[in-house]
Motif scaffolding. Structure first.
Motif, PDB file in Angstrom:
ATOM      1  N   GLU A  57       0.825  -1.215   0.000  1.00  0.00           N
ATOM      2  CA  GLU A  57       0.000   0.000   0.000  1.00  0.00           C
ATOM      3  C   GLU A  57       0.861   1.267   0.000  1.00  0.00           C
ATOM      4  OE1 GLU A  57      -0.726  -2.564   2.377  1.00  0.00           O
ATOM      5  OE2 GLU A  57      -2.111  -3.370   0.879  1.00  0.00           O
ATOM      6  N   ARG A  58       2.139   1.141   0.340  1.00  0.00           N
ATOM      7  CA  ARG A  58       3.012   2.310   0.411  1.00  0.00           C
ATOM      8  C   ARG A  58       3.946   2.440  -0.791  1.00  0.00           C
ATOM      9  NH1 ARG A  58       2.864   0.294   5.746  1.00  0.00           N
ATOM     10  NH2 ARG A  58       4.786  -0.902   5.428  1.00  0.00           N
ATOM     11  N   VAL A  59       3.843   1.538  -1.755  1.00  0.00           N
ATOM     12  CA  VAL A  59       4.704   1.597  -2.933  1.00  0.00           C
ATOM     13  C   VAL A  59       4.545   2.962  -3.603  1.00  0.00           C
ATOM     14  CG1 VAL A  59       4.927   0.688  -5.290  1.00  0.00           C
ATOM     15  CG2 VAL A  59       4.861  -0.873  -3.357  1.00  0.00           C
ATOM     16  N   VAL A  60       5.662   3.516  -4.043  1.00  0.00           N
ATOM     17  CA  VAL A  60       5.689   4.831  -4.685  1.00  0.00           C
ATOM     18  C   VAL A  60       5.887   4.625  -6.189  1.00  0.00           C
ATOM     19  CG1 VAL A  60       6.924   7.030  -4.811  1.00  0.00           C
ATOM     20  CG2 VAL A  60       6.698   5.842  -2.607  1.00  0.00           C
ATOM     21  N   VAL A  61       5.029   5.248  -6.989  1.00  0.00           N
ATOM     22  CA  VAL A  61       5.140   5.125  -8.443  1.00  0.00           C
ATOM     23  C   VAL A  61       6.011   6.261  -8.972  1.00  0.00           C
ATOM     24  CG1 VAL A  61       3.876   5.106 -10.628  1.00  0.00           C
ATOM     25  CG2 VAL A  61       2.891   4.000  -8.612  1.00  0.00           C
ATOM     26  N   TRP A  62       6.991   5.912  -9.793  1.00  0.00           N
ATOM     27  CA  TRP A  62       7.864   6.901 -10.428  1.00  0.00           C
ATOM     28  C   TRP A  62       7.747   6.739 -11.930  1.00  0.00           C
ATOM     29  CZ3 TRP A  62      11.853   6.621 -13.917  1.00  0.00           C
ATOM     30  CH2 TRP A  62      12.591   7.792 -14.106  1.00  0.00           C
ATOM     31  N   GLU A  63       7.532   7.865 -12.611  1.00  0.00           N
ATOM     32  CA  GLU A  63       7.503   7.835 -14.070  1.00  0.00           C
ATOM     33  C   GLU A  63       7.999   9.168 -14.604  1.00  0.00           C
ATOM     34  OE1 GLU A  63       3.444   7.227 -15.498  1.00  0.00           O
ATOM     35  OE2 GLU A  63       2.704   7.965 -13.599  1.00  0.00           O
ATOM     36  N   SER A  64       8.503   9.119 -15.812  1.00  0.00           N
ATOM     37  CA  SER A  64       8.958  10.341 -16.462  1.00  0.00           C
ATOM     38  C   SER A  64       8.662  10.232 -17.951  1.00  0.00           C
ATOM     39  CB  SER A  64      10.452  10.564 -16.230  1.00  0.00           C
ATOM     40  OG  SER A  64      11.210   9.659 -17.001  1.00  0.00           O
ATOM     41  N   ARG A  65       8.698  11.365 -18.611  1.00  0.00           N
ATOM     42  CA  ARG A  65       8.440  11.338 -20.059  1.00  0.00           C
ATOM     43  C   ARG A  65       9.478  10.489 -20.789  1.00  0.00           C
ATOM     44  NH1 ARG A  65       7.320  17.591 -21.142  1.00  0.00           N
ATOM     45  NH2 ARG A  65       8.528  17.707 -19.250  1.00  0.00           N
ATOM     46  N   SER A  66      10.711  10.528 -20.294  1.00  0.00           N
ATOM     47  CA  SER A  66      11.770   9.792 -20.988  1.00  0.00           C
ATOM     48  C   SER A  66      11.611   8.274 -20.864  1.00  0.00           C
ATOM     49  CB  SER A  66      13.148  10.205 -20.467  1.00  0.00           C
ATOM     50  OG  SER A  66      13.298   9.838 -19.117  1.00  0.00           O
ATOM     51  N   CYS A  74       8.330   1.693  -6.729  1.00  0.00           N
ATOM     52  CA  CYS A  74       9.474   1.644  -5.818  1.00  0.00           C
ATOM     53  C   CYS A  74       9.012   1.459  -4.383  1.00  0.00           C
ATOM     54  CB  CYS A  74      10.263   2.956  -5.909  1.00  0.00           C
ATOM     55  SG  CYS A  74      10.766   3.375  -7.589  1.00  0.00           S
ATOM     56  N   LEU A  75       9.798   0.710  -3.633  1.00  0.00           N
ATOM     57  CA  LEU A  75       9.507   0.589  -2.213  1.00  0.00           C
ATOM     58  C   LEU A  75       9.589   1.960  -1.555  1.00  0.00           C
ATOM     59  CD1 LEU A  75      11.556  -2.570  -1.192  1.00  0.00           C
ATOM     60  CD2 LEU A  75       9.071  -2.377  -1.357  1.00  0.00           C
ATOM     61  N   GLU A  76       8.693   2.218  -0.637  1.00  0.00           N
ATOM     62  CA  GLU A  76       8.770   3.430   0.178  1.00  0.00           C
ATOM     63  C   GLU A  76      10.074   3.350   0.961  1.00  0.00           C
ATOM     64  OE1 GLU A  76       8.531   5.876   3.627  1.00  0.00           O
ATOM     65  OE2 GLU A  76       8.507   3.680   3.707  1.00  0.00           O
ATOM     66  N   ALA A  77      10.712   4.481   1.195  1.00  0.00           N
ATOM     67  CA  ALA A  77      12.081   4.518   1.730  1.00  0.00           C
ATOM     68  C   ALA A  77      12.239   3.763   3.050  1.00  0.00           C
ATOM     69  CB  ALA A  77      12.538   5.960   1.879  1.00  0.00           C
ATOM     70  N   HIS A  78      11.277   3.866   3.958  1.00  0.00           N
ATOM     71  CA  HIS A  78      11.399   3.157   5.243  1.00  0.00           C
ATOM     72  C   HIS A  78      11.278   1.646   5.056  1.00  0.00           C
ATOM     73  CE1 HIS A  78      10.399   7.247   6.560  1.00  0.00           C
ATOM     74  NE2 HIS A  78      11.157   6.955   7.608  1.00  0.00           N
ATOM     75  N   ASP A  79      10.387   1.228   4.152  1.00  0.00           N
ATOM     76  CA  ASP A  79      10.245  -0.200   3.863  1.00  0.00           C
ATOM     77  C   ASP A  79      11.534  -0.743   3.248  1.00  0.00           C
ATOM     78  OD1 ASP A  79       7.615  -0.261   4.815  1.00  0.00           O
ATOM     79  OD2 ASP A  79       6.778   0.192   2.844  1.00  0.00           O
ATOM     80  N   GLY A 103      18.417  12.672   6.135  1.00  0.00           N
ATOM     81  CA  GLY A 103      17.060  13.091   6.483  1.00  0.00           C
ATOM     82  C   GLY A 103      15.985  12.521   5.572  1.00  0.00           C
ATOM     83  N   PHE A 104      16.307  11.463   4.833  1.00  0.00           N
ATOM     84  CA  PHE A 104      15.334  10.857   3.923  1.00  0.00           C
ATOM     85  C   PHE A 104      14.373   9.920   4.636  1.00  0.00           C
ATOM     86  CE2 PHE A 104      18.992  11.957   1.308  1.00  0.00           C
ATOM     87  CZ  PHE A 104      18.372  12.735   0.342  1.00  0.00           C
ATOM     88  N   LEU A 110      11.308   4.079  11.159  1.00  0.00           N
ATOM     89  CA  LEU A 110      12.076   2.858  10.925  1.00  0.00           C
ATOM     90  C   LEU A 110      11.782   1.826  12.012  1.00  0.00           C
ATOM     91  CD1 LEU A 110      14.056   1.878   8.805  1.00  0.00           C
ATOM     92  CD2 LEU A 110      15.901   2.830  10.184  1.00  0.00           C
ATOM     93  N   ARG A 111      11.735   2.285  13.252  1.00  0.00           N
ATOM     94  CA  ARG A 111      11.395   1.364  14.351  1.00  0.00           C
ATOM     95  C   ARG A 111       9.973   0.816  14.183  1.00  0.00           C
ATOM     96  NH1 ARG A 111      13.579   5.589  17.201  1.00  0.00           N
ATOM     97  NH2 ARG A 111      15.615   5.189  18.102  1.00  0.00           N
ATOM     98  N   GLU A 112       9.032   1.686  13.823  1.00  0.00           N
ATOM     99  CA  GLU A 112       7.633   1.250  13.627  1.00  0.00           C
ATOM    100  C   GLU A 112       7.543   0.187  12.536  1.00  0.00           C
ATOM    101  OE1 GLU A 112       5.298   4.727  12.792  1.00  0.00           O
ATOM    102  OE2 GLU A 112       5.863   5.678  14.692  1.00  0.00           O
ATOM    103  N   ARG A 113       8.242   0.421  11.430  1.00  0.00           N
ATOM    104  CA  ARG A 113       8.206  -0.555  10.333  1.00  0.00           C
ATOM    105  C   ARG A 113       8.874  -1.853  10.751  1.00  0.00           C
ATOM    106  NH1 ARG A 113       7.228   2.634   5.670  1.00  0.00           N
ATOM    107  NH2 ARG A 113       5.591   4.023   6.435  1.00  0.00           N
TER     108      ARG A 113
END
Length: 142
Positions: A57-66, A74-79, A103-104, A110-113
């Motif tokens: 549910e936390r996956v982050v979608v990345w897309e660009s025109r290129s 992408c996995l969410e940073a804490h995951d 600071g990302f 992190l502890r919660e995850r």
């Protein structure tokens, strides 16, 4: 964080890891792609990573025109950080340290995850201890 020349790639429904294996052959380490571009992809099974409950549910979608019409999930940073701490290789500790220092990600999230990892609980306690130690080394906690 930006020093890695490797990107892990997996597929949602990769029966028998055929697509992951194809990635290794086409654009993996020591391939012509690697020699030409100076970086490579590693095909990994979706079952390889140990991830906290709710990661999908936390996956982050990345897309660009290129890259259209392709897009990355992408996995969410804490995951991602928790999965790296479960793997517990030196490069993983260095990566998570860089995420925290930059600071990302936050130590508390992190502890919660880590507490949302599937059993065995020894992984959770090991990760929480590592995060506590990180904060002590940085003077953020007594």
């Amino acid at each position: 964080m930006i020093g890695s020349i490797e990107a892990d790639i997996t597929f949602w429904d990769d029966v028998g890891d055929r697509e992951s294996d194809a990635v290794d052959g086409a654009i993996g380490e020591d391939s012509a792609f690697h020699a030409t571009n100076g970086y490579y992809a590693q095909g990994v099974s979706i079952t390889t990573a140990v991830l906290p409950t709710g990661w999908r549910e936390r996956v982050v979608v990345w897309e660009s025109r290129s890259s259209a019409p392709g897009r990355a999930h992408c996995l969410e940073a804490h995951d991602l950080a928790v999965s790296k701490l479960v793997a517990a290789r030196m490069k993983d500790f260095e990566f998570v340290t860089a995420l925290l220092d930059g600071g990302f990600i936050s130590a508390e999230t992190l502890r919660e995850r880590a507490r949302a990892l599937p059993p065995p609980g020894i992984r959770t306690s090991r990760i929480v201890r590592w995060v506590d130690g990180y904060e002590r080394r940085r003077g953020l906690r007594p």
